[in-house]
Enzyme design. Structure first.
Site, PDB file in Angstrom:
ATOM      1  N   TYR A   8      34.048 -29.040  13.194  1.00 36.28           N
ATOM      2  CA  TYR A   8      34.264 -29.395  11.788  1.00 36.28           C
ATOM      3  C   TYR A   8      32.952 -29.785  11.108  1.00 36.28           C
ATOM      4  O   TYR A   8      32.615 -29.271  10.041  1.00 36.28           O
ATOM      5  CB  TYR A   8      35.270 -30.537  11.683  1.00 36.28           C
ATOM      6  CG  TYR A   8      35.634 -30.865  10.256  1.00 36.28           C
ATOM      7  CD1 TYR A   8      36.545 -30.077   9.568  1.00 36.28           C
ATOM      8  CD2 TYR A   8      35.065 -31.949   9.594  1.00 36.28           C
ATOM      9  CE1 TYR A   8      36.884 -30.353   8.243  1.00 36.28           C
ATOM     10  CE2 TYR A   8      35.387 -32.241   8.290  1.00 36.28           C
ATOM     11  CZ  TYR A   8      36.302 -31.442   7.616  1.00 36.28           C
ATOM     12  OH  TYR A   8      36.626 -31.721   6.296  1.00 36.28           O
ATOM     13  N   LYS A  31      30.889 -27.621   8.077  1.00 36.70           N
ATOM     14  CA  LYS A  31      30.629 -28.162   6.739  1.00 36.70           C
ATOM     15  C   LYS A  31      29.134 -28.187   6.430  1.00 36.70           C
ATOM     16  O   LYS A  31      28.728 -28.002   5.270  1.00 36.70           O
ATOM     17  CB  LYS A  31      31.242 -29.563   6.602  1.00 36.70           C
ATOM     18  CG  LYS A  31      32.771 -29.567   6.651  1.00 36.70           C
ATOM     19  CD  LYS A  31      33.368 -28.671   5.580  1.00 36.70           C
ATOM     20  CE  LYS A  31      34.888 -28.747   5.548  1.00 36.70           C
ATOM     21  NZ  LYS A  31      35.480 -27.881   4.503  1.00 36.70           N
TER      22      LYS A  31
END
Length: 242
Positions: free
Chosen positions: A165, A169
């Site tokens: 994750y 990002k």
């Protein structure tokens, strides 16, 4: 051609995406509600309609190029241009598995949605955004994608050592910077939004922030004036360090 401003939001059938649709719709935007699930998408459109918001379902799975192409064609035929693209769809897999043991399949799947899907949607919609006099792209990022925060052991984000994750990002942030450089001098403004730790199903509704607060950051970047910033990373309290 419809003269109203249009906004396409991916993953807008729930969470921050839905609330951003509601807030932009209340400002008079026609909402193109991106959803990969037709039933939940129709339910979201009906809820918005009950508030007097003009919303239309756009079936869109960011990992499926055919649906991306179909959505772009639909928007071109119906509106001729697009004013706002909000890349909101995202997933988080693998939990707190240490980076050294993280399953590659989960890493790849995360990137397919959070990064490659975002790039695919953006590339498909850019020709329509360039036809808008004030095109805006908002990429949903996260403070967890900040290298500055992650490398500071005293920062609250440093405890969340999530390989897939967080790195996806960070990749979204780099896309934001590189695209903004490419279109510097044009009306397009391209920014990344840090919505904060928000209570959504992505984190089991454990975040302390509300979707209303998170969406306000997104809507602000989606409605920047012509002298607003581009190529930046912003949260509710201002710019976020890379």
């Amino acid at each position: 051609m419809n003269s109203e401003k249009t906004a396409l939001i991916t993953g807008a059938n729930k969470g921050i995406g839905y609330e951003a649709a509601r807030q932009l719709g209340s400002l008079g935007f026609t909402i193109l509600l991106g959803s990969r699930n037709e039933q939940s998408g129709r339910e979201a459109v009906a809820k918005l309609a009950n508030e007097g918001i003009e919303a239309r379902l756009t079936l869109l799975d960011v990992t499926n190029q055919a649906t991306i192409g179909s959505a772009a064609h639909q928007i071109k035929q119906e509106f001729g241009s697009l004013d706002v693209l909000i890349n909101n769809a995202g997933i988080s897999l693998g939990g707190a598995t240490p980076p050294s043991q993280f399953p590659l399949n989960d890493l790849r799947e995360t990137y397919e949605t959070n990064f490659f899907g975002l790039v695919a949607v953006t590339q498909a919609l850019l020709p329509l955004l360039q036809k808008s006099p004030s095109g805006r792209i908002v990429n949903l990022s996260s403070g967890l994608g900040s290298l500055t925060y992650n490398s500071d052991p005293e920062h609250e984000h440093a405890q969340f050592n999530l390989l897939a994750y967080n790195s996806s990002k960070a990749a979204v942030n780099m896309l934001t910077v590189t695209l903004a450089k490419e279109f510097k001098g044009s009306p397009l403004k391209i920014n990344a939004a840090d919505p904060g730790f928000t209570a959504t199903d992505l984190n089991g509704f454990t975040g302390p922030g509300s979707v209303q607060q998170a969406a306000a950051v997104v809507v602000h970047l989606a409605t920047l004036s012509d002298d607003g910033p581009t190529g930046g990373f912003f949260a509710a309290n201002g710019e976020v360090p890379w």
